[in-house]
Design a protein around this motif. Structure first.
Motif, PDB file in Angstrom:
ATOM      1  N   ARG A   1     -28.973  42.564 -60.097  1.00  0.00           N
ATOM      2  CA  ARG A   1     -27.960  43.428 -59.482  1.00  0.00           C
ATOM      3  C   ARG A   1     -28.114  44.843 -60.015  1.00  0.00           C
ATOM      4  NH1 ARG A   1     -22.187  40.604 -58.296  1.00  0.00           N
ATOM      5  NH2 ARG A   1     -22.951  38.586 -57.573  1.00  0.00           N
ATOM      6  N   ILE A   2     -27.991  45.814 -59.132  1.00  0.00           N
ATOM      7  CA  ILE A   2     -28.109  47.217 -59.545  1.00  0.00           C
ATOM      8  C   ILE A   2     -26.730  47.680 -60.012  1.00  0.00           C
ATOM      9  CG2 ILE A   2     -28.824  49.531 -58.887  1.00  0.00           C
ATOM     10  CD1 ILE A   2     -30.474  48.263 -56.644  1.00  0.00           C
TER      11      ILE A   2
ATOM     12  N   PHE B   1     -22.008  61.075 -52.805  1.00  0.00           N
ATOM     13  CA  PHE B   1     -22.997  60.344 -52.022  1.00  0.00           C
ATOM     14  C   PHE B   1     -22.657  58.855 -51.933  1.00  0.00           C
ATOM     15  CE2 PHE B   1     -26.140  63.728 -53.525  1.00  0.00           C
ATOM     16  CZ  PHE B   1     -26.053  64.438 -52.347  1.00  0.00           C
ATOM     17  N   HIS B   2     -21.380  58.511 -52.111  1.00  0.00           N
ATOM     18  CA  HIS B   2     -21.019  57.100 -52.195  1.00  0.00           C
ATOM     19  C   HIS B   2     -21.235  56.364 -50.874  1.00  0.00           C
ATOM     20  CE1 HIS B   2     -17.236  58.637 -50.461  1.00  0.00           C
ATOM     21  NE2 HIS B   2     -17.033  57.409 -50.024  1.00  0.00           N
ATOM     22  N   THR B   3     -21.305  57.090 -49.742  1.00  0.00           N
ATOM     23  CA  THR B   3     -21.574  56.437 -48.451  1.00  0.00           C
ATOM     24  C   THR B   3     -23.063  56.447 -48.102  1.00  0.00           C
ATOM     25  OG1 THR B   3     -21.232  58.495 -47.214  1.00  0.00           O
ATOM     26  CG2 THR B   3     -19.301  57.077 -47.564  1.00  0.00           C
ATOM     27  N   PHE B   4     -23.886  56.866 -49.050  1.00  0.00           N
ATOM     28  CA  PHE B   4     -25.317  57.024 -48.807  1.00  0.00           C
ATOM     29  C   PHE B   4     -26.080  56.289 -49.912  1.00  0.00           C
ATOM     30  CE2 PHE B   4     -28.452  60.574 -47.259  1.00  0.00           C
ATOM     31  CZ  PHE B   4     -29.412  59.619 -46.993  1.00  0.00           C
ATOM     32  N   PRO B   5     -26.024  54.949 -49.913  1.00  0.00           N
ATOM     33  CA  PRO B   5     -26.615  54.196 -51.027  1.00  0.00           C
ATOM     34  C   PRO B   5     -28.127  54.354 -51.158  1.00  0.00           C
ATOM     35  CG  PRO B   5     -25.965  52.711 -49.251  1.00  0.00           C
ATOM     36  CD  PRO B   5     -25.376  54.048 -48.935  1.00  0.00           C
ATOM     37  N   GLU B   6     -28.802  54.627 -50.067  1.00  0.00           N
ATOM     38  CA  GLU B   6     -30.251  54.822 -50.153  1.00  0.00           C
ATOM     39  C   GLU B   6     -30.568  55.990 -51.080  1.00  0.00           C
ATOM     40  OE1 GLU B   6     -29.254  52.776 -46.366  1.00  0.00           O
ATOM     41  OE2 GLU B   6     -28.539  54.609 -47.331  1.00  0.00           O
ATOM     42  N   LEU B   7     -29.777  57.050 -50.949  1.00  0.00           N
ATOM     43  CA  LEU B   7     -29.965  58.248 -51.771  1.00  0.00           C
ATOM     44  C   LEU B   7     -29.358  58.069 -53.155  1.00  0.00           C
ATOM     45  CD1 LEU B   7     -31.110  61.189 -51.153  1.00  0.00           C
ATOM     46  CD2 LEU B   7     -28.712  61.861 -50.960  1.00  0.00           C
ATOM     47  N   ASN B   8     -28.199  57.444 -53.206  1.00  0.00           N
ATOM     48  CA  ASN B   8     -27.397  57.370 -54.424  1.00  0.00           C
ATOM     49  C   ASN B   8     -27.836  56.256 -55.362  1.00  0.00           C
ATOM     50  OD1 ASN B   8     -25.350  58.386 -56.005  1.00  0.00           O
ATOM     51  ND2 ASN B   8     -23.708  57.290 -54.958  1.00  0.00           N
ATOM     52  N   VAL B   9     -28.383  55.185 -54.806  1.00  0.00           N
ATOM     53  CA  VAL B   9     -28.701  53.992 -55.607  1.00  0.00           C
ATOM     54  C   VAL B   9     -30.164  53.582 -55.480  1.00  0.00           C
ATOM     55  CG1 VAL B   9     -28.131  51.564 -56.019  1.00  0.00           C
ATOM     56  CG2 VAL B   9     -26.322  53.173 -55.386  1.00  0.00           C
ATOM     57  N   PHE B  10     -30.625  53.394 -54.250  1.00  0.00           N
ATOM     58  CA  PHE B  10     -31.942  52.799 -54.033  1.00  0.00           C
ATOM     59  C   PHE B  10     -33.070  53.682 -54.553  1.00  0.00           C
ATOM     60  CE2 PHE B  10     -30.307  50.371 -50.017  1.00  0.00           C
ATOM     61  CZ  PHE B  10     -29.386  49.712 -50.826  1.00  0.00           C
ATOM     62  N   ALA B  11     -32.975  54.993 -54.291  1.00  0.00           N
ATOM     63  CA  ALA B  11     -34.019  55.906 -54.767  1.00  0.00           C
ATOM     64  C   ALA B  11     -34.095  55.892 -56.292  1.00  0.00           C
ATOM     65  CB  ALA B  11     -33.754  57.320 -54.258  1.00  0.00           C
ATOM     66  N   LYS B  12     -32.946  55.847 -56.941  1.00  0.00           N
ATOM     67  CA  LYS B  12     -32.918  55.847 -58.413  1.00  0.00           C
ATOM     68  C   LYS B  12     -33.449  54.524 -58.967  1.00  0.00           C
ATOM     69  CE  LYS B  12     -29.001  59.004 -58.370  1.00  0.00           C
ATOM     70  NZ  LYS B  12     -27.552  59.176 -58.626  1.00  0.00           N
TER      71      LYS B  12
ATOM     72  N   LEU C   1     -37.037  45.292 -64.591  1.00  0.00           N
ATOM     73  CA  LEU C   1     -35.753  45.327 -63.901  1.00  0.00           C
ATOM     74  C   LEU C   1     -34.571  45.097 -64.834  1.00  0.00           C
ATOM     75  CD1 LEU C   1     -36.646  43.149 -60.755  1.00  0.00           C
ATOM     76  CD2 LEU C   1     -36.998  45.595 -61.113  1.00  0.00           C
ATOM     77  N   THR C   2     -34.840  44.696 -66.070  1.00  0.00           N
ATOM     78  CA  THR C   2     -33.774  44.205 -66.944  1.00  0.00           C
ATOM     79  C   THR C   2     -32.703  45.246 -67.222  1.00  0.00           C
ATOM     80  OG1 THR C   2     -35.158  44.760 -68.860  1.00  0.00           O
ATOM     81  CG2 THR C   2     -35.244  42.497 -68.038  1.00  0.00           C
ATOM     82  N   GLU C   3     -33.061  46.520 -67.285  1.00  0.00           N
ATOM     83  CA  GLU C   3     -32.083  47.551 -67.613  1.00  0.00           C
ATOM     84  C   GLU C   3     -31.267  48.007 -66.408  1.00  0.00           C
ATOM     85  OE1 GLU C   3     -34.106  50.697 -69.573  1.00  0.00           O
ATOM     86  OE2 GLU C   3     -34.795  49.449 -71.251  1.00  0.00           O
ATOM     87  N   LEU C   4     -31.613  47.513 -65.220  1.00  0.00           N
ATOM     88  CA  LEU C   4     -30.871  47.917 -64.021  1.00  0.00           C
ATOM     89  C   LEU C   4     -29.534  47.202 -63.893  1.00  0.00           C
ATOM     90  CD1 LEU C   4     -33.691  48.109 -61.312  1.00  0.00           C
ATOM     91  CD2 LEU C   4     -32.322  50.008 -62.208  1.00  0.00           C
ATOM     92  N   GLY C   5     -29.423  46.012 -64.480  1.00  0.00           N
ATOM     93  CA  GLY C   5     -28.168  45.261 -64.364  1.00  0.00           C
ATOM     94  C   GLY C   5     -28.370  43.807 -64.721  1.00  0.00           C
ATOM     95  N   SER C   6     -27.416  42.998 -64.326  1.00  0.00           N
ATOM     96  CA  SER C   6     -27.433  41.581 -64.695  1.00  0.00           C
ATOM     97  C   SER C   6     -28.301  40.773 -63.746  1.00  0.00           C
ATOM     98  CB  SER C   6     -26.001  41.023 -64.696  1.00  0.00           C
ATOM     99  OG  SER C   6     -25.402  41.191 -63.422  1.00  0.00           O
ATOM    100  N   THR C   7     -28.839  39.700 -64.269  1.00  0.00           N
ATOM    101  CA  THR C   7     -29.666  38.799 -63.464  1.00  0.00           C
ATOM    102  C   THR C   7     -28.788  37.954 -62.543  1.00  0.00           C
ATOM    103  OG1 THR C   7     -31.343  38.680 -65.192  1.00  0.00           O
ATOM    104  CG2 THR C   7     -31.341  36.921 -63.553  1.00  0.00           C
ATOM    105  N   GLN C   8     -29.264  37.755 -61.331  1.00  0.00           N
ATOM    106  CA  GLN C   8     -28.566  36.932 -60.347  1.00  0.00           C
ATOM    107  C   GLN C   8     -29.446  35.725 -60.043  1.00  0.00           C
ATOM    108  OE1 GLN C   8     -26.586  39.069 -57.082  1.00  0.00           O
ATOM    109  NE2 GLN C   8     -27.552  37.651 -55.657  1.00  0.00           N
TER     110      GLN C   8
END
Length: 262
Positions: free
Chosen positions: A110-111, A120-131, A142-149
């Motif tokens: 999970r990110i 940019f909260h309505t623009f996840p591609e820019l706000n989250v995915f690119a980062k 991937l470990t530092e991005l968030g918790s394992t699912q």
């Protein structure tokens, strides 16, 4: 050189794609950006999954695939990075990954640890995915991005229906030529057919095809044809024509194959 593919349902008149590419080039210097498709139907994750599933396998391992279709995060469908066959997929866990992937992924994260910008909260591609893509390129983990699912949200693809003497499939994709791809695989067709004669019925009994081509040119221009395409699925077309437009076919329209006993 990092490779990042982009698939969205944005229209080219919008600024969204340009903004995303600009952000990616700024925080992922040297990355090669590849447009898979930006003509996907709005929110159509079935069409999106078909495009990505048939394209990503031709990319080098380690490629990153950003999915900008139905990308809003909800409590039920969080943003995730999925590692599958040594590729990285970034998007909302709304069922699309289960349609792309045949087996279990190597990793699902999970990110959660991306610093988000409020405007940019309505623009996840820019706000989250690119980062997230930048993090993968820089740190290769991937470990530092968030918790394992443990599991992905699953959607069940529509299966062809097999009845006595009949296979009923549905159109799952229509390409830019108006050729229609069904959910009937070559393996299914051959196993049920068992070398029997057959008729492919398009729009009830009005149009019939009784042979499978290897190539389009085997049929005269303007005539109907059927073949198994590069996806291994039954495709119906008109040689040098637009089948979907002519017959007003759409996604989920039925295609029947009638099998004849000896």
């Amino acid at each position: 050189m990092a490779i990042i593919s982009l698939t969205t349902d944005w229209q080219h008149r919008d600024y969204y794609l340009g903004a995303l590419k600009g952000r990616l080039l700024s925080i992922c210097p040297g990355a090669q950006l590849v447009d898979l498709s930006h003509n996907v139907g709005n929110y159509n994750i079935s069409q999106t999954s078909f495009i990505i599933k048939n394209a990503f396998v031709h990319f080098p391992k380690g490629s990153i695939h950003i999915i900008g279709v139905k990308s809003e995060e909800t409590p039920e469908h969080p943003h995730v990075v999925v590692k599958y066959q040594d590729h990285y997929f970034i998007g909302a866990d709304n069922g699309i990954f289960s349609l792309i992937m045949k087996g279990d992924p190597e990793e699902i994260v999970r990110i959660e640890n991306i610093e988000k910008e409020d405007h940019f909260h309505t623009f996840p591609e820019l706000n989250v995915f690119a980062k997230a893509a930048s993090h993968i390129i820089k740190y290769n983990n991937l470990t530092e991005l968030g918790s394992t699912q443990k599991e992905l949200y699953r959607l069940v693809p529509i299966r062809a229906l097999i009845q006595k003497g009949t296979i009923t499939g549905q159109i799952i994709y229509i390409d830019s030529y108006g050729n229609v791809t069904t959910n009937i695989s070559k393996e299914l067709f051959e196993s049920v057919r068992q070398e029997r004669e057959f008729e492919i019925l398009v729009q009830s009994n009005h149009y019939r095809i009784s042979k499978i081509n290897q190539n389009y040119h085997e049929t005269s221009e303007g005539d109907f044809l059927a073949l198994f395409n590069s996806s291994g699925l039954l495709e119906i077309a008109i040689n040098k024509g637009n089948l979907a437009e002519l017959l007003q076919l759409d996604i989920n329209s039925d295609i029947r194959i009638k099998l004849h006993d000896y």
